[in-house]
Write an enzyme that holds these catalytic residues in place. Structure first.
Site, PDB file in Angstrom:
ATOM      1  N   ASP A  54      47.803 -28.882 -17.706  1.00  0.00           N
ATOM      2  CA  ASP A  54      46.439 -29.424 -17.691  1.00  0.00           C
ATOM      3  C   ASP A  54      45.733 -29.195 -19.024  1.00  0.00           C
ATOM      4  O   ASP A  54      46.078 -28.280 -19.779  1.00  0.00           O
ATOM      5  CB  ASP A  54      45.597 -28.734 -16.609  1.00  0.00           C
ATOM      6  CG  ASP A  54      45.894 -29.241 -15.205  1.00  0.00           C
ATOM      7  OD1 ASP A  54      46.846 -30.030 -15.054  1.00  0.00           O
ATOM      8  OD2 ASP A  54      45.189 -28.828 -14.268  1.00  0.00           O
ATOM      9  N   HIS A 200      48.822 -24.561 -18.467  1.00  0.00           N
ATOM     10  CA  HIS A 200      47.879 -25.207 -19.381  1.00  0.00           C
ATOM     11  C   HIS A 200      48.452 -25.206 -20.801  1.00  0.00           C
ATOM     12  O   HIS A 200      48.922 -24.168 -21.284  1.00  0.00           O
ATOM     13  CB  HIS A 200      46.529 -24.472 -19.368  1.00  0.00           C
ATOM     14  CG  HIS A 200      45.847 -24.530 -18.029  1.00  0.00           C
ATOM     15  ND1 HIS A 200      46.224 -23.726 -16.976  1.00  0.00           N
ATOM     16  CD2 HIS A 200      44.814 -25.296 -17.582  1.00  0.00           C
ATOM     17  CE1 HIS A 200      45.468 -24.000 -15.930  1.00  0.00           C
ATOM     18  NE2 HIS A 200      44.609 -24.953 -16.259  1.00  0.00           N
TER      19      HIS A 200
END
Length: 261
Positions: A54, A200
């Site tokens: 993400d 991430h």
């Protein structure tokens, strides 16, 4: 209706809208979505683990992940912020050229707990357009910021042809003080064949330099999966079932309740 009752009703209306819009956020709880919506939990083929990231693209960090993934022989799904896609289109095109999958995260991170139906819909539309126009492909997957699916976000995703997918296992790599050991330990709490992993590739919304921790944990994660006999790859190869009609009926009912409020 007398004046006091009218004023009370007007005061209660925003609260009713907020409650209706945020109600689907209960799917953030792993036990809720694992039982009721396994597709939303990212459950796929039992011999495969979906690797997802993400908050990119980020020119400070994403290239390191692309190089490491290439070294490991792994492809992944990147949930992208639309505003960052427009700022760094060459990086996104490189990502897709190297075999990774571009998915939609948001336009920009916003607090998920306030009712903002029009802004949420417009932001998701802009993000989809940014990914589509930059990559030349229609994105398939959607993961909202913080994993919070409001009624508005569910319904907007369907209108745009997106399937929401949250995650099965996460590394909490965004937290201050996280290290490769803690990231791997957090992942392993729910890491199984068929899992979707959330990490991430940017610290844009995380603790400063946290992406370096994630990068260091990545080869250990891949090695752990391969030792268990699981292939690691993007969501496109994961076998996530198409969201059933009851999934979309629930989304429609929640969205209608929020709009009616």
């Amino acid at each position: 209706m007398n004046r006091p009752r009218l004023l009370a009703a007007l005061a209660a209306a925003p609260a009713a809208v907020a409650v209706a819009d945020i109600l689907p956020a209960a799917t953030w709880l792993p036990t809720v979505r694992a039982v009721l919506f396994p597709a939303l939990d990212g459950r796929g083929s039992r011999d495969h683990v979906a690797l997802t990231f993400d908050d990119g693209p980020d020119p400070r960090s994403t290239p390191y992940f692309l190089r490491e993934l290439d070294r490991l022989g792994v492809r992944a799904t990147f949930f992208l912020q639309g505003a960052a896609v427009l700022r760094h289109p060459a990086l996104v095109r490189r990502m897709v050229t190297e075999g990774h999958e571009a998915a939609v995260h948001c336009w920009e991170h916003q607090p998920p707990w306030l009712p903002r139906p029009l802004a949420d819909r417009a932001g998701l539309e802009r993000a989809v357009a940014a990914v589509r126009e930059t990559t030349g492909t229609q994105p398939r997957w959607y993961r909202p910021p913080f994993g919070v699916l409001t009624a508005t976000r569910w319904w907007a995703a369907r209108r745009l042809g997106l399937q929401p997918v949250l995650w099965t296992a996460w590394g909490r790599d965004w937290q201050p003080g996280a290290d490769p050991d803690s990231v791997l330990a957090q992942l392993c709490e729910r890491l199984t064949g068929g899992a979707t992993v959330l990490l991430h590739d940017s610290d844009r919304n995380s603790a400063p330099a946290s992406w370096r921790t994630t990068l260091a944990a990545l080869p250990r994660l891949v090695a752990r999966c391969r030792a268990a006999g699981w292939t690691v790859g993007p969501l496109a190869e994961h076998g996530v079932p198409v969201a059933p009609q009851r999934f979309w009926r629930a989304a429609s009912a929640w969205a209608t309740s929020a709009d009616a409020g």
